[in-house]
Design a protein around this motif. Structure first.
Motif, PDB file in Angstrom:
ATOM      1  N   SER A  57       6.901   3.020   5.259  1.00 26.50           N
ATOM      2  CA  SER A  57       8.932   3.258   5.451  1.00 26.50           C
ATOM      3  C   SER A  57       9.144   2.032   7.115  1.00 26.50           C
ATOM      4  O   SER A  57       9.831   2.438   7.383  1.00 26.50           O
ATOM      5  N   LEU A  58       8.169   2.290   7.986  1.00 26.16           N
ATOM      6  CA  LEU A  58       8.399   2.055   9.082  1.00 26.16           C
ATOM      7  C   LEU A  58       8.308   0.824   9.310  1.00 26.16           C
ATOM      8  O   LEU A  58       9.374  -0.119   9.824  1.00 26.16           O
ATOM      9  N   LEU A  59       7.736  -0.307   8.495  1.00 25.25           N
ATOM     10  CA  LEU A  59       7.695  -1.930   9.105  1.00 25.25           C
ATOM     11  C   LEU A  59       7.970  -2.427   7.710  1.00 25.25           C
ATOM     12  O   LEU A  59       8.134  -3.660   7.439  1.00 25.25           O
ATOM     13  N   GLY A  60       8.235  -1.539   6.703  1.00 29.79           N
ATOM     14  CA  GLY A  60       8.456  -2.574   5.415  1.00 29.79           C
ATOM     15  C   GLY A  60       7.534  -2.895   4.481  1.00 29.79           C
ATOM     16  O   GLY A  60       7.416  -4.515   4.172  1.00 29.79           O
ATOM     17  N   ILE A  61       6.170  -3.065   4.978  1.00 26.67           N
ATOM     18  CA  ILE A  61       5.085  -3.388   4.682  1.00 26.67           C
ATOM     19  C   ILE A  61       4.773  -3.428   3.060  1.00 26.67           C
ATOM     20  O   ILE A  61       4.466  -1.961   3.148  1.00 26.67           O
ATOM     21  N   PRO A  62       4.792  -4.925   2.130  1.00 27.18           N
ATOM     22  CA  PRO A  62       4.829  -3.821   0.570  1.00 27.18           C
ATOM     23  C   PRO A  62       3.448  -3.864   0.544  1.00 27.18           C
ATOM     24  O   PRO A  62       2.290  -3.975   1.459  1.00 27.18           O
ATOM     25  N   LEU A  63       2.965  -2.444   0.132  1.00 28.05           N
ATOM     26  CA  LEU A  63       1.020  -1.705  -0.033  1.00 28.05           C
ATOM     27  C   LEU A  63       0.497  -1.589  -1.569  1.00 28.05           C
ATOM     28  O   LEU A  63       1.404  -0.827  -2.391  1.00 28.05           O
ATOM     29  N   SER A  64       0.480  -2.469  -2.487  1.00 31.19           N
ATOM     30  CA  SER A  64      -0.303  -2.581  -3.794  1.00 31.19           C
ATOM     31  C   SER A  64      -1.473  -1.452  -3.889  1.00 31.19           C
ATOM     32  O   SER A  64      -2.568  -1.221  -3.183  1.00 31.19           O
ATOM     33  N   ARG A  65      -1.298  -0.411  -4.693  1.00 32.55           N
ATOM     34  CA  ARG A  65      -1.826   0.189  -5.306  1.00 32.55           C
ATOM     35  C   ARG A  65      -2.787  -0.174  -6.579  1.00 32.55           C
ATOM     36  O   ARG A  65      -2.606  -0.725  -7.390  1.00 32.55           O
TER      37      ARG A  65
END
Length: 296
Positions: A57-65
């Protein structure tokens, strides 16, 4: 009782901080209620495994699960809490994940005495397909897809590493590639052995014709297509997998409660209502205009 301007600002910040918690609680309640409705309709235990790409949420970096050990612990616990005579409905939406976690879940599914049904509303690739192979029935949306389960070593398909060794002289291949080829050969053999175990499962009944098992293993594990190749409903049925088409509306409603996080404007928009067939406009009556005539 009077409020100063700063008091109003504090009240605004308090409500702003509590609103996300209240919204999260609301959606969790809706998820639980929908799961209970599906369980009551199917008279089964419903387990949901959904993986979406999320953002920090803070940096907007995509994180794949993907499928993890934590997922396997939770699903194994849910299966353990399910009585032997109660069917299991597993709803899958995942790109795959760790082989160890996937195999743990799949083994637990084939050991469950009652019927296991996997529902695929959109896609279940790689490890997700392996979980689908553990089911007695795979129910898919008409446009949903599965995927190959060929092993990957790092960023390279095991089958492609073996192809390099087959096509180049041994004197031109470095030691690291030879080691990778040895690991690739073992990985493919292990995956094929495990998929064969899943497909030969006869509890509570035989789910695939014995004479189709080896052809399915060959199609899914030998790297004849890329790892992200989408296996459609038609292709999976031709292989001989126990596919049926037609998901209940409640499963789509449940997926709506697990939305993709949005970072800015939405990339897809539509009016979320089914449209009735609308009557066509009547053809205009009157003297037809001659070709080339201009309307003033």
């Amino acid at each position: 009782m009077t409020f100063s301007f700063f008091d109003l600002i504090w009240i605004f910040f308090i409500f702003s901080s509590l609103q996300p918690l209240w919204q999260r609680k609301q959606i969790e309640t809706k998820r639980y209620r929908t799961l209970k409705q599906i369980e009551q309709k199917h008279n089964s235990r419903v387990i949901l495994l959904v993986h979406r790409q999320e953002s920090i949420s803070l940096l907007g970096i995509p994180l794949s699960r993907y499928i993890t050990i934590e997922d396997s612990e939770q699903i194994l616990r849910a299966i353990r809490l399910t009585p032997p005579d109660v069917p299991i409905d597993l709803i899958l939406h995942t790109p795959g994940g760790l082989v160890l976690a996937t195999e743990q879940i799949a083994r637990a599914l084939i050991r469950h005495p009652a019927k296991v049904t996997v529902h695929v509303p959109h896609y279940a690739m790689s490890g997700g397909t392996m979980l689908a192979l553990a089911a007695d029935e795979i129910v898919m949306d008409a446009n949903a897809v599965l995927g190959p389960v060929d092993p990957q070593l790092g960023n390279f398909p095991a089958a492609s590493i073996l192809k390099v060794v087959e096509e180049k002289p041994i004197s031109e291949i470095d030691d690291q590639t030879l080691i990778m080829a040895d690991l690739s050969r073992k990985a493919i053999a292990q995956v094929q052995r495990f998929v064969r175990t899943l497909l030969k499962d006869t509890v509570p009944q035989q789910k695939i014709a014995p004479d189709r098992i080896e052809s399915v293993i060959d199609a899914l594990t030998t790297g004849k297509v890329t790892h992200d190749y989408p296996i459609t409903v038609e292709e999976a049925s031709e292989m001989g997998l126990p596919i049926s088409v037609g998901l209940g509306r409640e499963i789509y409603e449940l997926m709506e409660l697990y939305p993709q996080p949005q970072g800015g404007r939405p990339s897809v928009q539509y009016i979320p209502l089914p449209y009735e067939r609308r009557p066509s406009l009547p053809e205009p009556k009157g003297r037809p205009l001659p070709e080339g005539a201009n309307i003033q």
